[in-house]
Design a protein around this motif. Sequence first.
Motif, PDB file in Angstrom:
ATOM      1  N   SER A 158       0.815  -1.206   0.000  1.00 11.64           N
ATOM      2  CA  SER A 158       0.000   0.000   0.000  1.00 11.64           C
ATOM      3  C   SER A 158       0.853   1.262   0.000  1.00 11.64           C
ATOM      4  O   SER A 158       2.066   1.223   0.217  1.00 11.64           O
ATOM      5  CB  SER A 158      -0.898   0.004   1.238  1.00 11.64           C
ATOM      6  N   LYS A 159       0.187   2.389  -0.228  1.00  7.91           N
ATOM      7  CA  LYS A 159       0.881   3.673  -0.131  1.00  7.91           C
ATOM      8  C   LYS A 159       1.438   3.880   1.270  1.00  7.91           C
ATOM      9  O   LYS A 159       2.520   4.456   1.439  1.00  7.91           O
ATOM     10  CB  LYS A 159      -0.072   4.808  -0.502  1.00  7.91           C
ATOM     11  N   ALA A 160       0.712   3.394   2.272  1.00  7.77           N
ATOM     12  CA  ALA A 160       1.197   3.509   3.647  1.00  7.77           C
ATOM     13  C   ALA A 160       2.469   2.689   3.852  1.00  7.77           C
ATOM     14  O   ALA A 160       3.391   3.125   4.563  1.00  7.77           O
ATOM     15  CB  ALA A 160       0.109   3.054   4.622  1.00  7.77           C
ATOM     16  N   ASN A 161       2.525   1.501   3.229  1.00  7.25           N
ATOM     17  CA  ASN A 161       3.744   0.687   3.306  1.00  7.25           C
ATOM     18  C   ASN A 161       4.930   1.420   2.690  1.00  7.25           C
ATOM     19  O   ASN A 161       6.027   1.454   3.258  1.00  7.25           O
ATOM     20  CB  ASN A 161       3.553  -0.643   2.575  1.00  7.25           C
ATOM     21  N   ILE A 162       4.716   2.010   1.519  1.00  9.08           N
ATOM     22  CA  ILE A 162       5.778   2.727   0.821  1.00  9.08           C
ATOM     23  C   ILE A 162       6.226   3.934   1.637  1.00  9.08           C
ATOM     24  O   ILE A 162       7.433   4.204   1.777  1.00  9.08           O
ATOM     25  CB  ILE A 162       5.313   3.172  -0.582  1.00  9.08           C
ATOM     26  N   LYS A 163       5.275   4.658   2.194  1.00  4.78           N
ATOM     27  CA  LYS A 163       5.617   5.830   3.007  1.00  4.78           C
ATOM     28  C   LYS A 163       6.424   5.431   4.227  1.00  4.78           C
ATOM     29  O   LYS A 163       7.384   6.118   4.610  1.00  4.78           O
ATOM     30  CB  LYS A 163       4.351   6.563   3.441  1.00  4.78           C
ATOM     31  N   GLN A 164       6.071   4.312   4.825  1.00  4.13           N
ATOM     32  CA  GLN A 164       6.815   3.855   6.000  1.00  4.13           C
ATOM     33  C   GLN A 164       8.263   3.536   5.652  1.00  4.13           C
ATOM     34  O   GLN A 164       9.187   3.876   6.398  1.00  4.13           O
ATOM     35  CB  GLN A 164       6.138   2.631   6.610  1.00  4.13           C
ATOM     36  N   LEU A 165       8.474   2.890   4.504  1.00  5.69           N
ATOM     37  CA  LEU A 165       9.843   2.586   4.070  1.00  5.69           C
ATOM     38  C   LEU A 165      10.625   3.880   3.836  1.00  5.69           C
ATOM     39  O   LEU A 165      11.767   4.019   4.294  1.00  5.69           O
ATOM     40  CB  LEU A 165       9.812   1.756   2.787  1.00  5.69           C
ATOM     41  N   ALA A 166      10.012   4.817   3.116  1.00  3.21           N
ATOM     42  CA  ALA A 166      10.691   6.080   2.812  1.00  3.21           C
ATOM     43  C   ALA A 166      10.964   6.888   4.071  1.00  3.21           C
ATOM     44  O   ALA A 166      12.049   7.466   4.225  1.00  3.21           O
ATOM     45  CB  ALA A 166       9.849   6.897   1.829  1.00  3.21           C
ATOM     46  N   ASP A 167       9.998   6.914   4.986  1.00  2.00           N
ATOM     47  CA  ASP A 167      10.185   7.667   6.233  1.00  2.00           C
ATOM     48  C   ASP A 167      11.304   7.065   7.073  1.00  2.00           C
ATOM     49  O   ASP A 167      12.089   7.796   7.695  1.00  2.00           O
ATOM     50  CB  ASP A 167       8.886   7.696   7.040  1.00  2.00           C
ATOM     51  N   THR A 168      11.372   5.738   7.096  1.00  2.00           N
ATOM     52  CA  THR A 168      12.440   5.082   7.866  1.00  2.00           C
ATOM     53  C   THR A 168      13.801   5.387   7.263  1.00  2.00           C
ATOM     54  O   THR A 168      14.762   5.675   7.988  1.00  2.00           O
ATOM     55  CB  THR A 168      12.211   3.562   7.910  1.00  2.00           C
ATOM     56  N   LEU A 169      13.890   5.337   5.946  1.00  2.00           N
ATOM     57  CA  LEU A 169      15.155   5.650   5.279  1.00  2.00           C
ATOM     58  C   LEU A 169      15.583   7.082   5.603  1.00  2.00           C
ATOM     59  O   LEU A 169      16.752   7.341   5.917  1.00  2.00           O
ATOM     60  CB  LEU A 169      14.998   5.473   3.766  1.00  2.00           C
ATOM     61  N   SER A 170      14.638   8.006   5.550  1.00  2.00           N
ATOM     62  CA  SER A 170      14.943   9.414   5.831  1.00  2.00           C
ATOM     63  C   SER A 170      15.338   9.618   7.289  1.00  2.00           C
ATOM     64  O   SER A 170      16.306  10.328   7.587  1.00  2.00           O
ATOM     65  CB  SER A 170      13.739  10.296   5.499  1.00  2.00           C
ATOM     66  N   SER A 171      14.611   8.999   8.206  1.00  2.00           N
ATOM     67  CA  SER A 171      14.906   9.195   9.627  1.00  2.00           C
ATOM     68  C   SER A 171      16.266   8.617  10.002  1.00  2.00           C
ATOM     69  O   SER A 171      16.909   9.088  10.941  1.00  2.00           O
ATOM     70  CB  SER A 171      13.808   8.562  10.490  1.00  2.00           C
ATOM     71  N   ASN A 172      16.705   7.601   9.258  1.00  2.00           N
ATOM     72  CA  ASN A 172      18.029   7.020   9.490  1.00  2.00           C
ATOM     73  C   ASN A 172      19.130   7.760   8.730  1.00  2.00           C
ATOM     74  O   ASN A 172      20.303   7.384   8.817  1.00  2.00           O
ATOM     75  CB  ASN A 172      18.040   5.549   9.091  1.00  2.00           C
ATOM     76  N   ASP A 173      18.728   8.778   7.943  1.00  2.00           N
ATOM     77  CA  ASP A 173      19.671   9.569   7.150  1.00  2.00           C
ATOM     78  C   ASP A 173      20.555   8.666   6.296  1.00  2.00           C
ATOM     79  O   ASP A 173      21.773   8.851   6.198  1.00  2.00           O
ATOM     80  CB  ASP A 173      20.535  10.449   8.064  1.00  2.00           C
ATOM     81  N   ALA A 174      19.924   7.655   5.670  1.00  2.00           N
ATOM     82  CA  ALA A 174      20.653   6.661   4.878  1.00  2.00           C
ATOM     83  C   ALA A 174      20.356   6.844   3.396  1.00  2.00           C
ATOM     84  O   ALA A 174      19.301   7.358   3.015  1.00  2.00           O
ATOM     85  CB  ALA A 174      20.266   5.250   5.315  1.00  2.00           C
ATOM     86  N   MET A 175      21.292   6.406   2.553  1.00  2.00           N
ATOM     87  CA  MET A 175      21.045   6.488   1.115  1.00  2.00           C
ATOM     88  C   MET A 175      20.435   5.197   0.586  1.00  2.00           C
ATOM     89  O   MET A 175      19.837   5.186  -0.497  1.00  2.00           O
ATOM     90  CB  MET A 175      22.335   6.792   0.350  1.00  2.00           C
ATOM     91  N   LEU A 176      20.571   4.075   1.336  1.00  2.00           N
ATOM     92  CA  LEU A 176      20.042   2.791   0.898  1.00  2.00           C
ATOM     93  C   LEU A 176      19.392   2.049   2.048  1.00  2.00           C
ATOM     94  O   LEU A 176      19.860   2.096   3.191  1.00  2.00           O
ATOM     95  CB  LEU A 176      21.155   1.900   0.330  1.00  2.00           C
ATOM     96  N   MET A 177      18.329   1.332   1.715  1.00  2.00           N
ATOM     97  CA  MET A 177      17.715   0.373   2.619  1.00  2.00           C
ATOM     98  C   MET A 177      17.735  -0.970   1.904  1.00  2.00           C
ATOM     99  O   MET A 177      17.113  -1.129   0.846  1.00  2.00           O
ATOM    100  CB  MET A 177      16.276   0.793   2.945  1.00  2.00           C
ATOM    101  N   TYR A 178      18.475  -1.919   2.429  1.00  2.00           N
ATOM    102  CA  TYR A 178      18.534  -3.255   1.837  1.00  2.00           C
ATOM    103  C   TYR A 178      18.900  -4.234   2.936  1.00  2.00           C
ATOM    104  O   TYR A 178      18.874  -3.873   4.114  1.00  2.00           O
ATOM    105  CB  TYR A 178      19.496  -3.299   0.657  1.00  2.00           C
ATOM    106  N   GLY A 179      19.206  -5.500   2.576  1.00  2.00           N
ATOM    107  CA  GLY A 179      19.453  -6.411   3.681  1.00  2.00           C
ATOM    108  C   GLY A 179      19.902  -7.809   3.332  1.00  2.00           C
ATOM    109  O   GLY A 179      20.874  -8.011   2.620  1.00  2.00           O
ATOM    110  N   ARG A 180      19.124  -8.783   3.789  1.00  2.00           N
ATOM    111  CA  ARG A 180      19.541 -10.171   3.898  1.00  2.00           C
ATOM    112  C   ARG A 180      19.717 -10.858   2.545  1.00  2.00           C
ATOM    113  O   ARG A 180      19.028 -10.548   1.598  1.00  2.00           O
ATOM    114  CB  ARG A 180      18.506 -10.934   4.732  1.00  2.00           C
ATOM    115  N   GLU A 181      20.627 -11.861   2.541  1.00  2.00           N
ATOM    116  CA  GLU A 181      20.798 -12.659   1.335  1.00  2.00           C
ATOM    117  C   GLU A 181      20.329 -14.084   1.603  1.00  2.00           C
ATOM    118  O   GLU A 181      19.167 -14.411   1.437  1.00  2.00           O
ATOM    119  CB  GLU A 181      22.239 -12.625   0.842  1.00  2.00           C
TER     120      GLU A 181
END
Length: 291
Positions: free
Chosen positions: A121-144
């Motif tokens: 949802s749009k709320a899911n996308i906003k949550q991802l973007a807000d978390t990235l911004s609040s962490n002052d990060a250029m990338l959000m990624y993770g596990r292999e």
Amino acid sequence: YKNMYSAALNSAIVNAGESLQPVLMLGRLELETANATAPFSKIVQWAEDRGAKVIVVPRLSFQDTVDKHYPEFNLGHRQGPWLRLEIPRLVKEHGLMDAPEICKRHILYTDSDVMFMNTLSKANIKQLADTLSSNDAMLMYGREYGKGHSFVNTGVMVMDIDKFQEEMPGMVNYLDETGQQPGFDQGLVNNYLKKNRDRLKPSILPIHYNWKAYWKLEPSTFDQVKIIHTHGPKLGRGLKEIGSCNFTALPDIPPYDNLFRSGICCDKGRTAAWFVDSYEKLQSPSEDICD
């Protein structure tokens, strides 16, 4: 890959059609001419008919650097894996952030071997973007391969395009200075971030956005899984056999043995079977996408 494109895009339309603008990047280096369009004519038209924006990329902006350090690899490997590093440049050059209701700074990238399994949802996308911004990060990624907290796999990631574009000259210089990276661009991103860990700290992507078909589902549930990424075993390379728990029919791919075992013994093939069933329902006919 065209079949995977079709299933990925169709699943995104079904489960994220109101929250995402799909964009398909197509590399052209293998054709050895920037003007050839016929081999991709059907997939381009098919994607555009479904509302996707298609960006054709004749060469990487840093193609000479990649060619210099990967001369023994075919043209596809000297462009395809690296295309995601060009996202900031391409979306700005093509004015993709100028459209209404489009996030002006963040994008969600996926490899082609994914499917959107539940509503994004749009709320899911906003949550991802807000978390990235609040962490002052250029990338959000993770596990292999494993579920443990780690920054490895760039097959699904959220990107701050302004921050990433600022780092691109440094990444290209790092590649030129250090040479080949394990895992192509993924290795470059990981090693560059490690080298600059004092100022570039990535944000962890929630596990359900890059779920693997060989992971044991529990304690999660099917309705929590947003995106399945067929990293490792794919259709034709053991995924269907995992889904049917058919040990005897598994292909001989030693690096995947533990993944095969995990998918069958730990997950009982459930997630793989779910992916395969969804894929078969959502992939487009080959005659619609292949010339």
